[in-house]
Design a protein around this motif. Sequence first.
Motif, PDB file in Angstrom:
ATOM      1  N   ALA A 178     -82.344 106.739 -78.483  1.00 51.95           N
ATOM      2  CA  ALA A 178     -83.182 107.308 -77.420  1.00 51.95           C
ATOM      3  C   ALA A 178     -84.375 106.411 -77.125  1.00 51.95           C
ATOM      4  CB  ALA A 178     -83.638 108.712 -77.803  1.00 51.95           C
ATOM      5  N   LYS A 179     -84.994 105.877 -78.160  1.00 54.87           N
ATOM      6  CA  LYS A 179     -86.155 104.994 -77.972  1.00 54.87           C
ATOM      7  C   LYS A 179     -85.750 103.725 -77.220  1.00 54.87           C
ATOM      8  CE  LYS A 179     -89.822 102.599 -80.434  1.00 54.87           C
ATOM      9  NZ  LYS A 179     -90.400 102.273 -81.758  1.00 54.87           N
ATOM     10  N   ALA A 180     -84.622 103.129 -77.598  1.00 52.26           N
ATOM     11  CA  ALA A 180     -84.154 101.910 -76.925  1.00 52.26           C
ATOM     12  C   ALA A 180     -83.799 102.187 -75.472  1.00 52.26           C
ATOM     13  CB  ALA A 180     -82.952 101.329 -77.672  1.00 52.26           C
ATOM     14  N   ILE A 212     -85.048  97.186 -74.793  1.00 50.60           N
ATOM     15  CA  ILE A 212     -85.266  96.361 -75.989  1.00 50.60           C
ATOM     16  C   ILE A 212     -84.577  95.022 -75.757  1.00 50.60           C
ATOM     17  CG2 ILE A 212     -83.283  97.339 -77.207  1.00 50.60           C
ATOM     18  CD1 ILE A 212     -84.906  97.068 -79.805  1.00 50.60           C
ATOM     19  N   GLY A 213     -85.265  93.925 -76.008  1.00 50.84           N
ATOM     20  CA  GLY A 213     -84.695  92.600 -75.743  1.00 50.84           C
ATOM     21  C   GLY A 213     -84.335  92.473 -74.273  1.00 50.84           C
ATOM     22  N   VAL A 214     -83.086  92.113 -73.982  1.00 46.78           N
ATOM     23  CA  VAL A 214     -82.639  91.985 -72.586  1.00 46.78           C
ATOM     24  C   VAL A 214     -82.175  93.322 -72.009  1.00 46.78           C
ATOM     25  CG1 VAL A 214     -82.015  89.553 -72.790  1.00 46.78           C
ATOM     26  CG2 VAL A 214     -80.299  91.311 -73.232  1.00 46.78           C
ATOM     27  N   MET A 215     -82.095  94.347 -72.856  1.00 43.61           N
ATOM     28  CA  MET A 215     -81.668  95.670 -72.377  1.00 43.61           C
ATOM     29  C   MET A 215     -82.791  96.310 -71.561  1.00 43.61           C
ATOM     30  SD  MET A 215     -80.509  98.894 -74.686  1.00 43.61           S
ATOM     31  CE  MET A 215     -80.861 100.539 -74.098  1.00 43.61           C
ATOM     32  N   TYR A 272     -84.147 102.687 -69.188  1.00 46.80           N
ATOM     33  CA  TYR A 272     -83.449 103.641 -68.325  1.00 46.80           C
ATOM     34  C   TYR A 272     -84.316 104.871 -68.055  1.00 46.80           C
ATOM     35  CZ  TYR A 272     -79.174 100.967 -69.026  1.00 46.80           C
ATOM     36  OH  TYR A 272     -78.234  99.974 -69.047  1.00 46.80           O
ATOM     37  N   GLU A 273     -85.570 104.809 -68.441  1.00 49.29           N
ATOM     38  CA  GLU A 273     -86.464 105.965 -68.313  1.00 49.29           C
ATOM     39  C   GLU A 273     -86.618 106.433 -66.868  1.00 49.29           C
ATOM     40  OE1 GLU A 273     -90.284 107.466 -70.699  1.00 49.29           O
ATOM     41  OE2 GLU A 273     -90.515 105.489 -69.775  1.00 49.29           O
ATOM     42  N   GLN A 313     -80.419 113.591 -70.194  1.00 53.64           N
ATOM     43  CA  GLN A 313     -79.357 112.586 -70.217  1.00 53.64           C
ATOM     44  C   GLN A 313     -79.571 111.579 -71.342  1.00 53.64           C
ATOM     45  OE1 GLN A 313     -79.876 111.418 -66.080  1.00 53.64           O
ATOM     46  NE2 GLN A 313     -77.784 112.102 -65.632  1.00 53.64           N
ATOM     47  N   ILE A 314     -80.802 111.156 -71.538  1.00 57.05           N
ATOM     48  CA  ILE A 314     -81.112 110.206 -72.614  1.00 57.05           C
ATOM     49  C   ILE A 314     -80.779 110.822 -73.969  1.00 57.05           C
ATOM     50  CG2 ILE A 314     -82.994 109.009 -73.826  1.00 57.05           C
ATOM     51  CD1 ILE A 314     -84.232 108.510 -71.009  1.00 57.05           C
ATOM     52  N   GLU A 315     -81.152 112.070 -74.160  1.00 59.37           N
ATOM     53  CA  GLU A 315     -80.863 112.735 -75.436  1.00 59.37           C
ATOM     54  C   GLU A 315     -79.357 112.897 -75.644  1.00 59.37           C
ATOM     55  OE1 GLU A 315     -83.113 113.146 -77.825  1.00 59.37           O
ATOM     56  OE2 GLU A 315     -84.520 112.250 -76.426  1.00 59.37           O
ATOM     57  N   ALA A 316     -78.614 113.214 -74.590  1.00 53.90           N
ATOM     58  CA  ALA A 316     -77.155 113.343 -74.696  1.00 53.90           C
ATOM     59  C   ALA A 316     -76.519 112.000 -75.041  1.00 53.90           C
ATOM     60  CB  ALA A 316     -76.571 113.897 -73.397  1.00 53.90           C
TER      61      ALA A 316
END
Length: 100
Positions: free
Chosen positions: A63-65, A70-73, A76-77, A84-87
């Motif tokens: 969820a945090k990432a 993170i990095g090149v990712m 999506y916030e 959706q993030i939690e799912a």
Amino acid sequence: MASTLGLAAAQANEAERLALGKQLFLRGATPACAVCHTLADAGAQGAVGPSLDELRPDAQRVAKAVRNGIGVMPSYEQTLSPTQIEALALYVAHATGAKR
């Protein structure tokens, strides 16, 4: 009887959240997680990000990432709701056998 009904409802809710998480992993997020990450349960063989099967991140880490990037990712916030993030995080943790 009431506790049995409550357990059944909780299991159904978790199954729905896992299904939503898998759908988001495969094609619901843009770009889709499966493009970059390997995750056997999803049939994903991405080569850019780490193999989630090897990393086995817990739901909190996922969820945090997803929220922050993170990095090149990318983050999506702005494109995925908190639900959706939690799912998605629940699904990845469940699919890799990590702690939730």
